[in-house]
Design a protein around this motif. Sequence first.
Motif, mmCIF file in Angstrom:
data_model
loop_
_atom_site.group_PDB
_atom_site.id
_atom_site.type_symbol
_atom_site.label_atom_id
_atom_site.label_comp_id
_atom_site.label_asym_id
_atom_site.label_seq_id
_atom_site.Cartn_x
_atom_site.Cartn_y
_atom_site.Cartn_z
ATOM 1 N N ARG A 339 0.825 -1.197 0.000
ATOM 2 C CA ARG A 339 0.000 0.000 0.000
ATOM 3 C C ARG A 339 0.865 1.254 0.000
ATOM 4 O O ARG A 339 1.869 1.343 0.693
ATOM 5 N N LEU A 340 0.421 2.234 -0.786
ATOM 6 C CA LEU A 340 1.120 3.500 -0.871
ATOM 7 C C LEU A 340 0.958 4.249 0.455
ATOM 8 O O LEU A 340 -0.173 4.466 0.915
ATOM 9 N N PRO A 341 2.038 4.665 1.097
ATOM 10 C CA PRO A 341 1.915 5.359 2.380
ATOM 11 C C PRO A 341 1.374 6.775 2.197
ATOM 12 O O PRO A 341 1.467 7.361 1.123
ATOM 13 N N GLY A 342 0.818 7.326 3.282
ATOM 14 C CA GLY A 342 0.308 8.683 3.250
ATOM 15 C C GLY A 342 -1.173 8.726 3.516
ATOM 16 O O GLY A 342 -1.849 7.695 3.631
ATOM 17 N N PRO A 343 -1.743 9.911 3.616
ATOM 18 C CA PRO A 343 -3.176 10.064 3.891
ATOM 19 C C PRO A 343 -4.017 9.581 2.722
ATOM 20 O O PRO A 343 -3.570 9.596 1.569
ATOM 21 N N ALA A 344 -5.251 9.169 3.010
ATOM 22 C CA ALA A 344 -6.173 8.705 1.967
ATOM 23 C C ALA A 344 -6.880 9.904 1.347
ATOM 24 O O ALA A 344 -8.106 10.022 1.363
ATOM 25 N N SER A 345 -6.096 10.806 0.808
ATOM 26 C CA SER A 345 -6.615 12.019 0.185
ATOM 27 C C SER A 345 -6.394 11.944 -1.317
ATOM 28 O O SER A 345 -5.508 11.238 -1.798
ATOM 29 N N VAL A 346 -7.196 12.699 -2.058
ATOM 30 C CA VAL A 346 -7.075 12.694 -3.506
ATOM 31 C C VAL A 346 -7.461 14.073 -4.040
ATOM 32 O O VAL A 346 -8.346 14.734 -3.486
ATOM 33 N N ALA A 347 -6.765 14.507 -5.082
ATOM 34 C CA ALA A 347 -7.055 15.809 -5.684
ATOM 35 C C ALA A 347 -6.845 15.730 -7.191
ATOM 36 O O ALA A 347 -5.921 15.067 -7.672
ATOM 37 N N LEU A 348 -7.722 16.399 -7.925
ATOM 38 C CA LEU A 348 -7.613 16.514 -9.372
ATOM 39 C C LEU A 348 -7.351 17.969 -9.715
ATOM 40 O O LEU A 348 -8.105 18.857 -9.299
ATOM 41 N N HIS A 349 -6.288 18.238 -10.475
ATOM 42 C CA HIS A 349 -5.924 19.600 -10.842
ATOM 43 C C HIS A 349 -5.825 19.720 -12.364
ATOM 44 O O HIS A 349 -4.944 19.131 -12.989
ATOM 45 N N GLY A 350 -6.773 20.458 -12.950
ATOM 46 C CA GLY A 350 -6.751 20.706 -14.385
ATOM 47 C C GLY A 350 -6.835 19.450 -15.217
ATOM 48 O O GLY A 350 -6.232 19.392 -16.303
ATOM 49 N N CYS A 351 -7.584 18.472 -14.767
ATOM 50 C CA CYS A 351 -7.608 17.171 -15.450
ATOM 51 C C CYS A 351 -8.583 17.159 -16.617
ATOM 52 O O CYS A 351 -9.730 17.619 -16.501
ATOM 53 N N CYS A 352 -8.115 16.625 -17.717
ATOM 54 C CA CYS A 352 -8.962 16.317 -18.873
ATOM 55 C C CYS A 352 -8.973 14.804 -19.024
ATOM 56 O O CYS A 352 -7.920 14.165 -19.087
ATOM 57 N N THR A 353 -10.156 14.198 -19.042
ATOM 58 C CA THR A 353 -10.266 12.747 -19.087
ATOM 59 C C THR A 353 -9.808 12.219 -20.440
ATOM 60 O O THR A 353 -9.736 12.973 -21.428
ATOM 61 N N PRO A 354 -9.513 10.917 -20.530
ATOM 62 C CA PRO A 354 -9.128 10.341 -21.823
ATOM 63 C C PRO A 354 -10.168 10.523 -22.913
ATOM 64 O O PRO A 354 -9.848 10.505 -24.100
ATOM 65 N N THR A 355 -11.451 10.701 -22.516
ATOM 66 C CA THR A 355 -12.507 10.913 -23.514
ATOM 67 C C THR A 355 -12.668 12.373 -23.879
ATOM 68 O O THR A 355 -13.520 12.716 -24.710
ATOM 69 N N GLY A 356 -11.875 13.276 -23.247
ATOM 70 C CA GLY A 356 -11.917 14.687 -23.616
ATOM 71 C C GLY A 356 -12.744 15.574 -22.714
ATOM 72 O O GLY A 356 -12.924 16.758 -23.005
ATOM 73 N N THR A 357 -13.282 15.053 -21.616
ATOM 74 C CA THR A 357 -14.071 15.871 -20.688
ATOM 75 C C THR A 357 -13.150 16.646 -19.752
ATOM 76 O O THR A 357 -12.299 16.056 -19.086
ATOM 77 N N GLN A 358 -13.323 17.948 -19.700
ATOM 78 C CA GLN A 358 -12.525 18.794 -18.802
ATOM 79 C C GLN A 358 -13.210 18.857 -17.438
ATOM 80 O O GLN A 358 -14.381 19.231 -17.331
ATOM 81 N N LEU A 359 -12.499 18.472 -16.388
ATOM 82 C CA LEU A 359 -13.057 18.439 -15.044
ATOM 83 C C LEU A 359 -12.609 19.651 -14.245
ATOM 84 O O LEU A 359 -11.479 20.147 -14.435
ATOM 85 N N PRO A 360 -13.452 20.117 -13.325
ATOM 86 C CA PRO A 360 -13.000 21.180 -12.429
ATOM 87 C C PRO A 360 -12.009 20.624 -11.408
ATOM 88 O O PRO A 360 -11.916 19.409 -11.225
ATOM 89 N N ASP A 361 -11.287 21.492 -10.759
ATOM 90 C CA ASP A 361 -10.374 21.045 -9.708
ATOM 91 C C ASP A 361 -11.178 20.475 -8.541
ATOM 92 O O ASP A 361 -12.195 21.047 -8.125
ATOM 93 N N ILE A 362 -10.735 19.332 -8.047
ATOM 94 C CA ILE A 362 -11.412 18.644 -6.943
ATOM 95 C C ILE A 362 -10.360 18.291 -5.900
ATOM 96 O O ILE A 362 -9.328 17.708 -6.235
ATOM 97 N N VAL A 363 -10.627 18.635 -4.643
ATOM 98 C CA VAL A 363 -9.729 18.286 -3.545
ATOM 99 C C VAL A 363 -10.555 17.613 -2.462
ATOM 100 O O VAL A 363 -11.533 18.180 -1.965
ATOM 101 N N ILE A 364 -10.184 16.378 -2.107
ATOM 102 C CA ILE A 364 -10.896 15.603 -1.090
ATOM 103 C C ILE A 364 -9.912 15.217 -0.004
ATOM 104 O O ILE A 364 -8.884 14.586 -0.281
#
Length: 549
Positions: A339-364
Amino acid sequence: MALAPPPVSDISVLLDPGLDRGRRAAVLSVLSGVIWPLQAALVAWAIGGLLTGKEPSALLAAFGFGGLGLLRAGLGYFADADAQAAAEVDIAKLRAEIVATEAGRASDSTFGGAGSIAALASEKLELLGPYVSRYSPVRARVMVLPLVILVLAFWHSWAVGIVLLISGPLIPLFMALVGMAAKQASARQMAEIGTLNDFLVERLSALVDIRLLGAGPKVLEGFSKQAGDLRRRTVAVLGVAFLSSTVLELFAAIGIAMVAVYVGFSLLGELQFGAWGAPLTPEAGIFLLLLAPEFYQPLRDLSAAWHDKQAAMAVTDEFAAYSCEPHAKLPGAGATAVRLPGPASVALHGCCTPTGTQLPDIVIADGERVALVGRSGSGKTSALRLMAGLELPRHGSVIVADQPLTAENADSWRARLGWMPQAPHFLGGSLRQNLTLGRGGDVRAALETAAIAEVVEALPQQLRTRLGETGAGLSGGEARRLTLARAVHGRPDLLLADEPTADLDAETARMVTEGLLAQAALGATLVIATHDKALAARMDRVIDLGDAT
């Protein structure tokens, strides 16, 4: 996003692994065929000598003929062995490519359903075997043996040489015309096989529902209609093969008959031409009679194997369509990892999906409960897949456990996750194997969390029960709760759920919701993609993806 290689239109490139063995098989096959003129010369010498009173050595002729026959049989045996080995290597390599592609696929295939892909990997690829083991050696013999025999025929009689020279090319010309229709018929048959397999897989997965609804006769009627279509297409392929063989036999029979008539009348003294200014001797006549059938034999063999080539070309086109299909490749090796060490946090910054959808920044944050909402197509599922490391963004970055997500650490990150897809899907093993996926942990606790323990106990073999790919024998709600049990098994640090309550009745939706919240209460980070407003309201935070494009 990993793109597959360009389509393979050259069958020799597709069958490259067994190329060396295939070439050796072709050489041995040609050498085996070249021996026959030597045997024919011995027979003609022996019989011609008896007819002219020269009394040749019968013992020498017999031993010579037998020895050459054994050599010819040995060469043929090794040629067949090499050709078969080449076919097995080629098919195994292509089948391994399909298995590796499907094992590493991160999205559904646009080529077809599971039935089409399974048909391609199993029965359709097997059609390449006859091409390698029969057609390729025969093609090599056709390129050499008729020319050798034609030279020998012209050496003894220009008349016989002309007969063979005129009748021989008509056969490949006609076969080329027939081959166009044969390939089209084979391609239609290949497509129908895939469609029928998809149809069968879908109906088998819904067998219980079909029986409960009393739709068996209607399903059988549809299956019978498709099976009839496949049968007619198969008969059409065989009809083309029989037509080409019949025409070839006609040309060959006419050519052999003309040679026999010429030799017979020449030996009787009725014809005084065609033998380079000298009468045709009995030895030469018998030699030509023995060579004539062998001139057409490689062409006969080619005609018999011609439909093998057309079927192989149809399979090659289908494999090319499959291999050039763009698909997202699963990052990492897909192996069990620390298992990867560290907090179980996730964030998306300026992500465009493989299908071309542009996502807003998400921080959890670690331990947070978040709902992703938005219209269909806004990227909710794509965002979950990026968070899970099932895909990498076209551009932008995904930060997990305070470090960028890459193909190198994707396996370690996924080892901390629980994943609940929208459509339940199960492996071919037992229920226990489907729940644990080879990991340790308390299976009973996972079943209790998902409120599915009583259902599992009621199954015929309980945890040893084998389910179909879509959970045949279970209701939609029961299958959904089993995927929840699989997701929470092993106490994941981050639980991702895609439309966990979609299409469920109120009571089942409540049980699924309580199971998700129970896992979050143990400290897991919970992220769900949902249209369920009641479920979203029970999260700490709601992120509206809106009309992301």
